[in-house]
Scaffold this active site. Structure first.
Site, mmCIF file in Angstrom:
data_model
loop_
_atom_site.group_PDB
_atom_site.id
_atom_site.type_symbol
_atom_site.label_atom_id
_atom_site.label_comp_id
_atom_site.label_asym_id
_atom_site.label_seq_id
_atom_site.Cartn_x
_atom_site.Cartn_y
_atom_site.Cartn_z
ATOM 1 N N VAL A 134 -18.519 25.667 14.488
ATOM 2 C CA VAL A 134 -19.791 25.058 13.709
ATOM 3 C C VAL A 134 -19.870 25.556 12.518
ATOM 4 O O VAL A 134 -20.780 24.843 11.682
ATOM 5 C CB VAL A 134 -20.933 25.602 14.697
ATOM 6 C CG1 VAL A 134 -21.233 27.097 14.369
ATOM 7 C CG2 VAL A 134 -22.079 24.719 14.314
ATOM 8 N N TYR A 135 -19.046 26.358 11.967
ATOM 9 C CA TYR A 135 -19.378 26.680 10.502
ATOM 10 C C TYR A 135 -18.894 25.565 9.623
ATOM 11 O O TYR A 135 -17.705 25.331 9.644
ATOM 12 C CB TYR A 135 -18.420 27.907 10.235
ATOM 13 C CG TYR A 135 -19.028 29.209 10.837
ATOM 14 C CD1 TYR A 135 -20.082 29.376 11.490
ATOM 15 C CD2 TYR A 135 -18.055 30.290 10.934
ATOM 16 C CE1 TYR A 135 -20.415 30.407 12.088
ATOM 17 C CE2 TYR A 135 -18.392 31.643 11.591
ATOM 18 C CZ TYR A 135 -19.631 31.527 12.314
ATOM 19 O OH TYR A 135 -20.009 32.809 12.671
ATOM 20 N N THR A 136 -19.746 24.984 8.899
ATOM 21 C CA THR A 136 -19.599 23.938 8.078
ATOM 22 C C THR A 136 -18.844 22.720 9.063
ATOM 23 O O THR A 136 -17.854 22.265 8.394
ATOM 24 C CB THR A 136 -18.994 24.209 6.836
ATOM 25 O OG1 THR A 136 -19.379 25.316 6.484
ATOM 26 C CG2 THR A 136 -19.532 23.152 5.565
ATOM 27 N N ARG A 137 -19.180 22.571 10.218
ATOM 28 C CA ARG A 137 -18.584 21.313 11.157
ATOM 29 C C ARG A 137 -17.006 21.577 10.798
ATOM 30 O O ARG A 137 -16.482 20.655 10.939
ATOM 31 C CB ARG A 137 -19.282 20.119 10.682
ATOM 32 C CG ARG A 137 -20.687 19.935 11.309
ATOM 33 C CD ARG A 137 -20.707 19.790 12.732
ATOM 34 N NE ARG A 137 -21.879 19.551 13.105
ATOM 35 C CZ ARG A 137 -22.623 18.250 13.214
ATOM 36 N NH1 ARG A 137 -21.962 17.031 13.301
ATOM 37 N NH2 ARG A 137 -23.888 18.004 13.858
ATOM 38 N N LYS B 162 -15.327 30.384 17.871
ATOM 39 C CA LYS B 162 -16.597 30.295 18.794
ATOM 40 C C LYS B 162 -16.605 28.942 19.100
ATOM 41 O O LYS B 162 -16.411 27.958 18.487
ATOM 42 C CB LYS B 162 -17.745 30.950 18.318
ATOM 43 C CG LYS B 162 -17.576 32.680 17.713
ATOM 44 C CD LYS B 162 -18.771 32.846 17.141
ATOM 45 C CE LYS B 162 -18.681 34.145 16.244
ATOM 46 N NZ LYS B 162 -18.279 33.453 14.780
#
Length: 338
Positions: A52-55, A79
């Site tokens: 999810v970090y910057t998609r 994750k």
């Protein structure tokens, strides 16, 4: 940096883990490579990211960098859990989303396996057995080496461990909780569960979004521009000025700065070193937007606060607790069993 075992596993990781949430968001790929190169140069081998970090941008950058490295020299953690699309199954810990998540993460990271695959948070809508059996399958298939959890409550973590044991499935090897001088409720149950069950602890936000960096003092009436705290309200971060602008925070920061001066270190290095010495902790996760920040944070390793300095920081950061976490309850439970 020294290496530590991750919980009761045979896996050894750097005592400071490099968090990569800023890569692709606040840090360009070329600057990210410089950060990763410097971390490696200083003996680091533990990299933490998330889909999810910057998609996915963070994973892509880490993957591009890893192409030029010997893959087995690094312990790679990522994750799954949060939204990666607009579809009804693009979120959560269902078998469908986990299987899609691992496939996409492996592609972005350009690797055949993930060393540590973590569920990013509890999913109240998916049966725990569905999640844990799927993670077990990933380990059996060789796509994942170890599994872990992040952002769980104590009962959730213990339940997950017990369900895995009862079914003979792979159990969590570590927990990634928020833990720092301003967030010590982590100690009330989570650290006990981890120590009792042999899980490593890799705390995120050791500087509480910058509050423990030394940039903020009681002399300020508002946060400086271009800081994470100044942007917190706009971007939905938790560490807002209104939440922490109080006497408890300022007293703690006063003590932190004083202890740091006494130790000849920066407040940030002191706050991270305090965490390194807390029971159960394997490797705090440090982030960096640039080389200067990384170099400063790496200075938290290789030395130790004195016992008196640890006690001062413990006292200043001690949170009020009531039953069943207070001292009277502990005395009651141990009565006659001292």
């Amino acid at each position: 940096m020294e290496n530590r075992y991750l919980g009761k596993t045979g896996l050894r990781v750097s005592e400071l883990c490099l968090g990569t949430m800023t890569l692709g968001r606040e840090t360009s790929e070329s600057d990210s490579f410089k950060i990763l190169d410097y971390y490696k140069e200083k003996g680091g081998n533990f990299l933490d990211t998330a889909d999810v970090y910057t998609r996915g941008a963070s994973e892509e950058i880490v993957g591009n960098w890893l192409k030029g490295q010997r893959r087995d020299d690094f312990v790679l953690a990522t994750k799954v859990r949060f939204p990666m699309g607009e579809g009804p199954n693009d979120i959560g810990l269902s078998r469908k989303h986990i299987m899609a998540g691992i496939k996409d993460s492996l592609h972005r990271l350009k690797t055949d396996y993930i060393d540590l695959y973590q569920v990013h948070a509890w999913d109240p809508r998916t049966p725990l057995e569905e999640t844990l059996s799927t993670l077990n399958d990933l380990v059996r298939e060789g796509l994942v080496r170890y599994i872990g959890a992040s952002n769980f409550k104590g009962w959730q973590l213990q339940k997950a461990i017990d369900v895995s044991k009862q079914n003979g499935w792979e159990a969590f090897s570590c927990l990634q909780p928020q833990y720092n001088l301003l967030t010590r409720a982590t100690e009330w149950e989570l650290i006990d569960v981890c120590e009792n069950e042999g899980l490593g602890v890799i705390p995120w936000s050791p500087l509480r979004g910058g509050w423990l960096s030394g940039k903020f003092t009681r002399a300020l009436s508002q946060p400086p521009e271009n800081t994470r705290i100044a942007e917190a309200d706009k971007k939905g971060y938790q560490e807002t000025w209104d939440m922490y602008n109080n006497e408890f925070t300022w007293h703690l920061i006063d003590e932190l700065i004083d202890v740091a001066n006494q130790a000849g270190k920066t407040p940030a290095q002191t706050a991270i070193n305090w965490l390194l010495q807390k029971r159960g902790v394997t490797a705090p996760i440090i982030g960096a937007r640039n080389l200067e920040q990384l170099d400063a944070n790496l200075g938290a390793a290789g030395w130790s606060l004195t016992e008196d300095q640890m006690k001062r920081l413990d006292k200043a950061s001690d949170l009020y607790v009531s039953y069943p976490y207070d001292q009277a309850a502990d005395i009651q439970r141990n009565r006659g069993r001292e």
